[in-house]
Design an enzyme around this catalytic site. Structure first.
Site, PDB file in Angstrom:
ATOM      1  N   ASN A   9      -0.583 -12.044  -8.707  1.00  0.00           N
ATOM      2  CA  ASN A   9      -1.589 -12.015  -9.763  1.00  0.00           C
ATOM      3  C   ASN A   9      -1.014 -11.454 -11.049  1.00  0.00           C
ATOM      4  O   ASN A   9      -0.004 -10.749 -11.041  1.00  0.00           O
ATOM      5  CB  ASN A   9      -2.789 -11.131  -9.375  1.00  0.00           C
ATOM      6  CG  ASN A   9      -3.662 -11.739  -8.304  1.00  0.00           C
ATOM      7  OD1 ASN A   9      -3.703 -12.947  -8.124  1.00  0.00           O
ATOM      8  ND2 ASN A   9      -4.363 -10.894  -7.575  1.00  0.00           N
ATOM      9  N   GLY A  37      -1.309  -8.391  -7.393  1.00  0.00           N
ATOM     10  CA  GLY A  37      -1.396  -9.171  -6.163  1.00  0.00           C
ATOM     11  C   GLY A  37      -0.730  -8.351  -5.077  1.00  0.00           C
ATOM     12  O   GLY A  37       0.399  -7.861  -5.261  1.00  0.00           O
ATOM     13  N   LYS A  38      -1.407  -8.161  -3.955  1.00  0.00           N
ATOM     14  CA  LYS A  38      -0.847  -7.304  -2.911  1.00  0.00           C
ATOM     15  C   LYS A  38       0.470  -7.844  -2.376  1.00  0.00           C
ATOM     16  O   LYS A  38       1.383  -7.070  -2.052  1.00  0.00           O
ATOM     17  CB  LYS A  38      -1.851  -7.134  -1.767  1.00  0.00           C
ATOM     18  CG  LYS A  38      -3.133  -6.411  -2.177  1.00  0.00           C
ATOM     19  CD  LYS A  38      -3.993  -6.040  -0.983  1.00  0.00           C
ATOM     20  CE  LYS A  38      -3.412  -4.923  -0.179  1.00  0.00           C
ATOM     21  NZ  LYS A  38      -3.320  -3.655  -0.907  1.00  0.00           N
ATOM     22  N   GLY A  39       0.602  -9.147  -2.304  1.00  0.00           N
ATOM     23  CA  GLY A  39       1.860  -9.717  -1.835  1.00  0.00           C
ATOM     24  C   GLY A  39       3.016  -9.366  -2.752  1.00  0.00           C
ATOM     25  O   GLY A  39       4.054  -8.859  -2.314  1.00  0.00           O
ATOM     26  N   ASN A  41       3.131  -7.013  -5.019  1.00  0.00           N
ATOM     27  CA  ASN A  41       3.325  -5.562  -5.024  1.00  0.00           C
ATOM     28  C   ASN A  41       4.208  -5.123  -3.854  1.00  0.00           C
ATOM     29  O   ASN A  41       5.142  -4.328  -4.018  1.00  0.00           O
ATOM     30  CB  ASN A  41       1.985  -4.840  -4.920  1.00  0.00           C
ATOM     31  CG  ASN A  41       1.167  -4.889  -6.197  1.00  0.00           C
ATOM     32  OD1 ASN A  41       1.652  -5.299  -7.247  1.00  0.00           O
ATOM     33  ND2 ASN A  41      -0.080  -4.475  -6.105  1.00  0.00           N
ATOM     34  N   THR A 222      -2.621   4.744   7.210  1.00  0.00           N
ATOM     35  CA  THR A 222      -2.282   5.595   6.076  1.00  0.00           C
ATOM     36  C   THR A 222      -3.546   6.343   5.663  1.00  0.00           C
ATOM     37  O   THR A 222      -4.607   5.739   5.494  1.00  0.00           O
ATOM     38  CB  THR A 222      -1.742   4.772   4.904  1.00  0.00           C
ATOM     39  OG1 THR A 222      -2.686   3.742   4.549  1.00  0.00           O
ATOM     40  CG2 THR A 222      -0.422   4.102   5.276  1.00  0.00           C
ATOM     41  N   ASP A 249      -1.366   8.659 -10.786  1.00  0.00           N
ATOM     42  CA  ASP A 249      -2.008   7.350 -10.647  1.00  0.00           C
ATOM     43  C   ASP A 249      -1.746   6.851  -9.230  1.00  0.00           C
ATOM     44  O   ASP A 249      -0.596   6.621  -8.862  1.00  0.00           O
ATOM     45  CB  ASP A 249      -1.435   6.373 -11.682  1.00  0.00           C
ATOM     46  CG  ASP A 249      -2.075   4.991 -11.624  1.00  0.00           C
ATOM     47  OD1 ASP A 249      -2.975   4.775 -10.787  1.00  0.00           O
ATOM     48  OD2 ASP A 249      -1.659   4.115 -12.404  1.00  0.00           O
ATOM     49  N   ASP A 255       0.324  -0.280  -1.157  1.00  0.00           N
ATOM     50  CA  ASP A 255       1.299  -1.377  -1.144  1.00  0.00           C
ATOM     51  C   ASP A 255       2.726  -0.837  -1.120  1.00  0.00           C
ATOM     52  O   ASP A 255       3.618  -1.442  -0.513  1.00  0.00           O
ATOM     53  CB  ASP A 255       1.098  -2.273  -2.366  1.00  0.00           C
ATOM     54  CG  ASP A 255      -0.184  -3.076  -2.292  1.00  0.00           C
ATOM     55  OD1 ASP A 255      -0.679  -3.328  -1.178  1.00  0.00           O
ATOM     56  OD2 ASP A 255      -0.713  -3.460  -3.361  1.00  0.00           O
TER      57      ASP A 255
END
Length: 305
Positions: A9, A37-39, A41, A222, A249, A255
């Site tokens: 993303n 985008g989690k992928g 990241n 986690t 942050d 991720d």
């Protein structure tokens, strides 16, 4: 070899005095562009630990400027993008408004991510040394097919059950568990997954144990400042503490853990070490602003010194 099959993303972030309600318009002085985008990241996080050329990203972006930028960013971070396919759908984009108190409103347009296909992955990507990393931001059926192909080739499947879909069913979770070696979840995702298959555990540790038994896998939870917990199918538990920090942050910390954990598994280190490195990498990320921008390099991880 680490293969990440997932979302890419571009995030557009605007600081506003107040988040607008229906029919309202507010002005922002500017906006920031971030890669997400989690992928993507998780691919960047893994590459910063494993090193250039050790991570391959697979997914889809549009034939647009955002797609060019997303691919360029991955390459700059040492990720192989040969299996990122250009699609007629636009690149996935998140529109984020943040008000003065830090509250946000987010709209995600999935775009080309919803066209991601396991058919884009050639057979040579799968083998005993393949570590496949999956999330929940591309079509579930396609991620499931990629996992099955990895399992058949005796590779390792890491599935990060995030974000939990609103329509998650018992069948989905059962199918996911059957092809997963390491299920990575946070406390809430562990309970949601257990509930989806009819369990009612008292807490996330009990949920992790139940999921591990049900899938004959290792469930890794986690838990922020509480560190990470891994529960094997036989009930064996391993824990890794989280370094004590004052976060700047936390965006992308989860991720970062997944990527660092995958990097360690690809190096065939003990599971305890993978947990420790994942916790330290996630903590290091929290000390810097931005998701991908704040992810640590291998030289910043003291436990790998």
């Amino acid at each position: 070899m680490i293969l990440v099959f997932g979302s890419l993303n571009v995030d557009l972030v605007a600081q506003v005095p107040v988040i607008p309600g229906p029919g309202r318009t507010v002005l922002a002085p500017s906006y920031q562009t971030h890669f997400g985008g989690k992928g993507a990241n998780q691919a960047v996080a893994a590459a910063r630990i494993a090193g250039p050329g050790q991570v391959r990203m697979a997914g889809r972006v549009g034939r647009d400027g955002f797609g060019d930028s997303a691919i360029g960013n991955l390459r700059e971070n040492g990720v192989d993008t040969a299996f990122v396919v250009r699609d007629d759908e636009p690149t996935g984009c998140a529109f984020i408004t943040v008000d003065q108190s830090g509250e946000n409103a987010i709209t995600v347009a999935s775009g080309a991510n919803m066209a991601a296909s396991a058919a884009d992955l050639p057979a040579e990507l799968f083998g005993p040394d393949t570590v496949l990393v999956l999330q929940m931001e591309v079509p579930f059926a396609e991620a499931l097919e990629a996992a099955r192909r990895t399992t058949l080739s005796c590779g390792t499947v890491i599935w990060n059950l995030a974000p939990v879909p609103e329509t998650m069913t018992r069948t989905m979770v059962t199918e996911l568990l059957a092809v997963t070696d390491y299920l990575l979840v946070n406390e809430h995702e562990a309970l949601d997954a257990a509930a989806a298959v009819g369990m009612a555990p008292s807490d996330y540790e009990a949920a992790a144990a139940a999921l591990a038994r049900a899938g004959d896998l290792s469930c890794v939870v986690t838990a922020g400042a509480q560190g990470a917990l891994a529960v094997a199918a036989d009930g064996t538990r391993l824990r890794a503490p989280a370094p004590r920090i004052t976060p700047v942050d936390t965006t992308g910390a989860g991720d970062t853990f997944v990527g660092a954990f995958a990097a360690m598994l690809s190096e065939k280190v003990p599971l305890q070490t993978a947990l420790q490195v994942g916790c330290e990498a996630a903590a290091q990320k929290c000390l810097k602003p931005g998701a991908q921008a704040g992810m640590p390099m291998r030289t910043e991880i003291s436990s790998l010194g």
